[in-house]
Design a protein around this motif. Structure first.
Motif, mmCIF file in Angstrom:
data_model
loop_
_atom_site.group_PDB
_atom_site.id
_atom_site.type_symbol
_atom_site.label_atom_id
_atom_site.label_comp_id
_atom_site.label_asym_id
_atom_site.label_seq_id
_atom_site.Cartn_x
_atom_site.Cartn_y
_atom_site.Cartn_z
ATOM 1 N N GLY A 57 14.635 1.115 -9.777
ATOM 2 C CA GLY A 57 13.992 1.445 -7.994
ATOM 3 C C GLY A 57 13.620 2.472 -8.243
ATOM 4 N N ASP A 58 12.833 3.138 -7.005
ATOM 5 C CA ASP A 58 11.492 3.519 -6.271
ATOM 6 C C ASP A 58 12.768 4.794 -5.230
ATOM 7 N N GLU A 59 13.526 4.018 -5.214
ATOM 8 C CA GLU A 59 14.398 4.788 -3.952
ATOM 9 C C GLU A 59 15.665 5.628 -5.283
ATOM 10 N N VAL A 60 15.956 4.732 -6.377
ATOM 11 C CA VAL A 60 16.985 6.433 -7.093
ATOM 12 C C VAL A 60 15.665 7.568 -7.797
ATOM 13 N N GLN A 62 12.581 8.058 -6.744
ATOM 14 C CA GLN A 62 12.544 9.371 -5.046
ATOM 15 C C GLN A 62 13.093 10.362 -4.938
ATOM 16 N N SER A 138 3.466 12.303 -6.093
ATOM 17 C CA SER A 138 3.933 10.150 -5.963
ATOM 18 C C SER A 138 3.278 10.086 -6.701
#
Length: 143
Positions: A57-60, A62, A138
């Motif tokens: 996941g992106d939250e991991v 980032q 990004s």
């Protein structure tokens, strides 16, 4: 093997979610479940689908530093350099490219300091002439 338009659509759905059920894929493609299952089995058997993977996941991701690391390799050293890079878990992918560099590695590290250490480790591999790194700020999209 020549891929049909239905095969391409099936692969697109699996790229989005490799865990999608056969029934869900069949609904999206407006095909029967048995047809979808047969297509998947054929694509696996013929080597089109080589395996399935996990996308974190992106939250991991980032919080991690990602960089493209361009690598120039000395003549006749490619196999040894590729082997050494394959053994580094921080190197997520490796591509042979045309142009002034020979390889592009995707490196992932916990911090800028760790990325610095990784690029130094890559530069120290026997056969690596030089490296150039570009930190990724990004990702606009990924398929």
């Amino acid at each position: 093997m020549k891929l049909t338009q239905a095969d391409e659509l099936l692969l697109s759905i699996l790229r989005e979610n490799a865990r999608a059920s056969t029934a869900e894929i069949a609904r999206r493609l407006q095909l029967s479940r048995t047809t979808v299952q047969s297509r998947i089995e054929r694509l696996e058997r013929e080597g089109v689908i080589r395996g399935y993977t996990v996308r974190v996941g992106d939250e991991v991701e980032q919080g991690r530093i990602r960089a493209h690391i361009l690598v120039t390799v000395l003549p006749k050293q490619m196999a040894a350099v590729v082997k050494a890079l394959h053994e580094m878990p921080e190197v997520r992918s490796l591509h042979s490219v045309s142009g002034t560099h020979d390889l592009v590695a995707m490196g992932v590290a916990a911090s800028v300091q760790d990325m610095d250490v990784l690029t130094d480790r890559i530069g120290a591999i026997d056969g690596v002439e030089r490296t150039t790194s570009s930190i990724i700020l990004s990702t606009k999209f990924e398929r």
